[in-house]
Scaffold this active site. Structure first.
Site, PDB file in Angstrom:
ATOM      1  N   TRP A   1       0.871  -1.181   0.000  1.00 43.73           N
ATOM      2  CA  TRP A   1       0.000   0.000   0.000  1.00 43.73           C
ATOM      3  C   TRP A   1       0.905   1.226   0.000  1.00 43.73           C
ATOM      4  O   TRP A   1       1.865   1.291   0.759  1.00 43.73           O
ATOM      5  CB  TRP A   1      -0.898   0.027   1.251  1.00 43.73           C
ATOM      6  CG  TRP A   1      -1.609   1.344   1.359  1.00 43.73           C
ATOM      7  CD1 TRP A   1      -2.669   1.759   0.614  1.00 43.73           C
ATOM      8  CD2 TRP A   1      -1.251   2.453   2.211  1.00 43.73           C
ATOM      9  NE1 TRP A   1      -3.010   3.047   0.955  1.00 43.73           N
ATOM     10  CE2 TRP A   1      -2.167   3.502   1.926  1.00 43.73           C
ATOM     11  CE3 TRP A   1      -0.262   2.660   3.174  1.00 43.73           C
ATOM     12  CZ2 TRP A   1      -2.118   4.742   2.573  1.00 43.73           C
ATOM     13  CZ3 TRP A   1      -0.212   3.886   3.821  1.00 43.73           C
ATOM     14  CH2 TRP A   1      -1.129   4.915   3.521  1.00 43.73           C
TER      15      TRP A   1
ATOM     16  N   GLU B   1      -2.938  -2.936  -2.490  1.00 45.77           N
ATOM     17  CA  GLU B   1      -4.068  -2.376  -1.739  1.00 45.77           C
ATOM     18  C   GLU B   1      -4.431  -0.970  -2.200  1.00 45.77           C
ATOM     19  O   GLU B   1      -3.606  -0.062  -2.195  1.00 45.77           O
ATOM     20  CB  GLU B   1      -3.710  -2.355  -0.241  1.00 45.77           C
ATOM     21  CG  GLU B   1      -4.819  -1.812   0.641  1.00 45.77           C
ATOM     22  CD  GLU B   1      -4.445  -1.822   2.120  1.00 45.77           C
ATOM     23  OE1 GLU B   1      -3.288  -2.195   2.449  1.00 45.77           O
ATOM     24  OE2 GLU B   1      -5.298  -1.443   2.939  1.00 45.77           O
TER      25      GLU B   1
ATOM     26  N   LYS C   1      -7.097   2.552  -2.177  1.00 47.78           N
ATOM     27  CA  LYS C   1      -7.727   3.402  -1.175  1.00 47.78           C
ATOM     28  C   LYS C   1      -8.524   4.491  -1.874  1.00 47.78           C
ATOM     29  O   LYS C   1      -8.220   4.873  -3.000  1.00 47.78           O
ATOM     30  CB  LYS C   1      -6.628   4.005  -0.292  1.00 47.78           C
ATOM     31  CG  LYS C   1      -7.103   4.682   0.955  1.00 47.78           C
ATOM     32  CD  LYS C   1      -5.946   4.833   1.933  1.00 47.78           C
ATOM     33  CE  LYS C   1      -6.352   5.632   3.137  1.00 47.78           C
ATOM     34  NZ  LYS C   1      -5.397   5.517   4.244  1.00 47.78           N
TER      35      LYS C   1
ATOM     36  N   ASP D   1      -9.604  -3.401   1.609  1.00 46.18           N
ATOM     37  CA  ASP D   1      -9.649  -2.960   3.013  1.00 46.18           C
ATOM     38  C   ASP D   1     -11.054  -2.398   3.254  1.00 46.18           C
ATOM     39  O   ASP D   1     -11.531  -1.546   2.494  1.00 46.18           O
ATOM     40  CB  ASP D   1      -8.569  -1.883   3.233  1.00 46.18           C
ATOM     41  CG  ASP D   1      -8.484  -1.402   4.674  1.00 46.18           C
ATOM     42  OD1 ASP D   1      -9.523  -1.038   5.245  1.00 46.18           O
ATOM     43  OD2 ASP D   1      -7.357  -1.356   5.218  1.00 46.18           O
TER      44      ASP D   1
ATOM     45  N   HIS E   1     -11.686   1.344   2.977  1.00 47.38           N
ATOM     46  CA  HIS E   1     -11.155   2.082   1.830  1.00 47.38           C
ATOM     47  C   HIS E   1     -12.138   2.339   0.699  1.00 47.38           C
ATOM     48  O   HIS E   1     -11.747   2.519  -0.448  1.00 47.38           O
ATOM     49  CB  HIS E   1      -9.923   1.363   1.271  1.00 47.38           C
ATOM     50  CG  HIS E   1      -8.740   1.480   2.174  1.00 47.38           C
ATOM     51  ND1 HIS E   1      -7.473   1.130   1.793  1.00 47.38           N
ATOM     52  CD2 HIS E   1      -8.627   1.911   3.446  1.00 47.38           C
ATOM     53  CE1 HIS E   1      -6.631   1.333   2.784  1.00 47.38           C
ATOM     54  NE2 HIS E   1      -7.315   1.800   3.811  1.00 47.38           N
TER      55      HIS E   1
ATOM     56  N   HIS F   1      -8.304  -6.769   4.149  1.00 43.49           N
ATOM     57  CA  HIS F   1      -7.963  -6.068   5.377  1.00 43.49           C
ATOM     58  C   HIS F   1      -9.279  -5.816   6.099  1.00 43.49           C
ATOM     59  O   HIS F   1     -10.017  -4.894   5.744  1.00 43.49           O
ATOM     60  CB  HIS F   1      -7.238  -4.742   5.089  1.00 43.49           C
ATOM     61  CG  HIS F   1      -5.764  -4.893   5.019  1.00 43.49           C
ATOM     62  ND1 HIS F   1      -4.892  -3.840   4.874  1.00 43.49           N
ATOM     63  CD2 HIS F   1      -4.980  -5.996   5.135  1.00 43.49           C
ATOM     64  CE1 HIS F   1      -3.649  -4.293   4.862  1.00 43.49           C
ATOM     65  NE2 HIS F   1      -3.672  -5.600   5.006  1.00 43.49           N
TER      66      HIS F   1
ATOM     67  N   ASP G   1     -12.241   6.328   7.247  1.00 41.66           N
ATOM     68  CA  ASP G   1     -11.287   5.217   7.353  1.00 41.66           C
ATOM     69  C   ASP G   1     -10.538   5.299   8.679  1.00 41.66           C
ATOM     70  O   ASP G   1      -9.346   5.563   8.724  1.00 41.66           O
ATOM     71  CB  ASP G   1     -10.311   5.324   6.164  1.00 41.66           C
ATOM     72  CG  ASP G   1      -9.246   4.249   6.188  1.00 41.66           C
ATOM     73  OD1 ASP G   1      -9.521   3.160   6.712  1.00 41.66           O
ATOM     74  OD2 ASP G   1      -8.142   4.508   5.671  1.00 41.66           O
TER      75      ASP G   1
ATOM     76  N   ASP H   1     -10.088   2.984  11.115  1.00 43.34           N
ATOM     77  CA  ASP H   1      -9.409   1.797  11.628  1.00 43.34           C
ATOM     78  C   ASP H   1      -9.747   1.465  13.073  1.00 43.34           C
ATOM     79  O   ASP H   1      -8.861   1.192  13.877  1.00 43.34           O
ATOM     80  CB  ASP H   1      -7.887   1.924  11.434  1.00 43.34           C
ATOM     81  CG  ASP H   1      -7.493   1.926   9.973  1.00 43.34           C
ATOM     82  OD1 ASP H   1      -7.596   0.863   9.346  1.00 43.34           O
ATOM     83  OD2 ASP H   1      -7.096   2.991   9.456  1.00 43.34           O
TER      84      ASP H   1
ATOM     85  N   ASP I   1      -6.639  -5.085   9.864  1.00 44.54           N
ATOM     86  CA  ASP I   1      -5.969  -3.786   9.802  1.00 44.54           C
ATOM     87  C   ASP I   1      -6.742  -2.758  10.625  1.00 44.54           C
ATOM     88  O   ASP I   1      -7.705  -2.178  10.137  1.00 44.54           O
ATOM     89  CB  ASP I   1      -5.853  -3.332   8.334  1.00 44.54           C
ATOM     90  CG  ASP I   1      -5.029  -2.050   8.207  1.00 44.54           C
ATOM     91  OD1 ASP I   1      -4.400  -1.644   9.210  1.00 44.54           O
ATOM     92  OD2 ASP I   1      -5.017  -1.446   7.115  1.00 44.54           O
TER      93      ASP I   1
HETATM   94  C1  RNT Z   1      -3.564   2.343   4.962  1.00 41.60           C
HETATM   95  C2  RNT Z   1      -3.696   0.904   4.638  1.00 41.60           C
HETATM   96  C3  RNT Z   1      -2.570   0.033   5.102  1.00 41.60           C
HETATM   97  C4  RNT Z   1      -2.085   0.345   6.496  1.00 41.60           C
HETATM   98  C5  RNT Z   1      -1.114  -0.646   7.075  1.00 41.60           C
HETATM   99  C6  RNT Z   1      -0.460  -0.142   8.315  1.00 41.60           C
HETATM  100  O1  RNT Z   1      -4.688   3.072   4.695  1.00 41.60           O
HETATM  101  O2  RNT Z   1      -4.921   0.420   5.118  1.00 41.60           O
HETATM  102  O3  RNT Z   1      -2.938  -1.302   4.997  1.00 41.60           O
HETATM  103  O4  RNT Z   1      -3.152   0.504   7.399  1.00 41.60           O
HETATM  104  O5  RNT Z   1      -0.200  -0.999   6.124  1.00 41.60           O
HETATM  105 ZN    ZN Z   2      -5.264  -1.731   4.994  1.00 41.25          ZN
END
Ligand code: RNT
Ligand code: ZN
Length: 420
Positions: free
Chosen positions: A186, A227, A229, A260, A263, A287, A295, A297, A327
């Site tokens: 990513w 990955e 976003k 993810d 994302h 993820h 986003d 997390d 993640d």
């Molecule tokens: C960032 C991505 C990525 C990170 C990790 C730490 O938006 O989701 O995967 O969160 O690599």
């Molecule tokens: Zn991620």
């Protein structure tokens, strides 16, 4: 018969009546590793001895709960504690910044397998596999907001070298452990405001990727995912590696897309993407995360989004094509507790999906009996799947949800609060 066993027997009987093989579901759960992200333990900090730069690539762990793992030994101790409280055999996902660097100053373009050898030993001792991620943020050469798509050839070359080395390290990890290591890429590249030369940046990202993935490794050692976003802090208007860009790249180059959950547009269903994408790719990396308004997390919980995702995977019969990674990073609660809660919630979602009478539901659907389909889907929500989860935990000698809290609190008191 104990309380757990008798509740299990009753539940098994009820699911049996719907044609669900409960033991087969538990077996499938047992065989599905979750890739546990190392970065929940220390708020995405890592162990490098380098000048980090100002940009964190939009990755923001918020909260200041005491007990953050400050070094590699503490992080491993915390991970061991986590592994003691989750059923099944799993993987740990490392980031390049978590190498065993000791006092050495190793820049990103200088990492080697040696820096991760002790992780391989640790993984063996703890019966886990390893996955890997290039670290493309928290570095002065990422401060411009561009890495692999930078218009500065020096910056771009630096990051290409980093990812090449990360893949080499990953392949060696996979070779040594005899379990393929997934290398996920990513990059934070993007712009805050209206961008005019989008094609230029995407062209450069493509060139960098072509160079990186021109090096081939055996699939038994290394699997690659990319990955995408939607946006990030500081890249609100333009993200070079968008979903469409990476999906196209993954399909035409035999890589896995990494989806993810944080994302995409908040009302966009990641679950729905699974059956649409899977015929065209060798695998899908996930993820599993939880966005709250954005986003953010947050720790994964058993919500509809996660549930829908696993239903789609199981209904589509593609569990073996999917690599489940986590993640999230929450620094506002006990970090070991955050880890365990999210891992177990993910496993619960998978179990719940595995207990669905898919055949019966598909039958109703093809007969056009949509009322039966709807009614059964509703009924399943109050079926005693929790009794099966409890029994699965018990068989694996891990605590139930209540005892788990006490264990985390005890660990916090004895170990984490001594870290200042
Ligand atoms: C960032 C991505 C990525 C990170 C990790 C730490 O938006 O989701 O995967 O969160 O690599
Ligand atoms: Zn991620």
């Amino acid at each position: 018969m104990g309380r757990i066993d008798s509740a299990y027997m009753l539940a098994k009987e009820r699911y049996g009546k719907l044609g669900v093989d409960v033991e087969a579901a538990m077996d499938a759960l047992e065989k599905t590793p979750i890739s546990i992200h190392c970065w929940q333990g220390d708020d995405v900090t890592g162990f490098e001895n380098i000048e980090k730069g100002v940009s964190r690539g939009g990755l923001q762990a918020t909260g200041n709960y005491p007990g953050r793992a400050r070094n590699i030994d503490e992080l491993r101790l915390d991970l061991e504690k986590v592994l003691d409280m989750v059923p099944g055999r799993h993987k740990v996902s490392l980031h390049a910044m978590y190498g065993d660097f000791g006092e050495e100053t190793v820049d990103r373009d200088g990492i080697e397998f040696d820096h991760f050898e002790s992780w391989v030993d640790w993984a063996r001792e703890n019966g886990v596999g390893l996955d890997f991620n290039a670290t493309m943020f928290a570095h002065s050469k990422a401060d411009s907001g561009f890495t692999l798509s930078s218009k500065d050839p020096g910056v771009r070359g630096f990051w290409v070298e980093h990812v090449k080395r990360c893949r080499e390290v990953s392949a060696e990890i996979g070779r040594r452990l005899g379990i393929p290591c997934v290398h996920n890429l990513w990059v934070p590249d993007g712009m805050k405001d209206t961008t005019v030369d989008k094609s230029g940046y995407r062209g450069l990202l493509r060139e960098s990727l072509d160079e990186i993935y021109s090096v081939e490794y055996p699939r038994g050692h290394l699997l690659d995912s990319v990955e995408s976003k939607l946006f990030g802090l500081g890249s609100e208007s333009f993200v070079v590696g968008s979903h469409d860009f990476y999906l196209g790249y993954a399909v035409s180059n035999g890589l896995m897309p990494c989806l993810d959950l944080g994302h995409y547009h908040p009302t966009e269903s990641v679950a729905d993407k699974v059956s649409a994408i899977q015929p065209f790719v060798s695998g899908i990396m996930l993820h599993v995360s939880r966005g709250v308004r954005w986003d953010s997390d947050h720790v994964v919980v058993l919500n509809e989004q996660v549930q829908d995702l696993f239903h789609e995977i199981v209904r589509g019969g593609i569990l073996d094509k999917v690599y489940i990674g986590l993640d999230y990073f929450d620094a506002s609660i006990n970090r070991v507790g955050a880890w365990v809660t999210g891992i177990r919630a993910t496993q619960k979602a998978l179990l719940y999906a595995l207990l669905e009478p898919v055949k019966l539901l598909k039958g109703y659907e093809s007969e056009g009996d949509y009322f039966r389909r709807l009614a059964l889907l509703e009924e399943l929500k109050s079926m005693p799947w929790g009794a099966i989860w409890d029994s699965y935990c018990d068989n694996n000698s891990v605590p139930d949800g209540h005892e788990l809290v006490e264990r985390v609190k005890e660990y916090e008191k004895k170990t984490q609060t001594t870290r200042t």
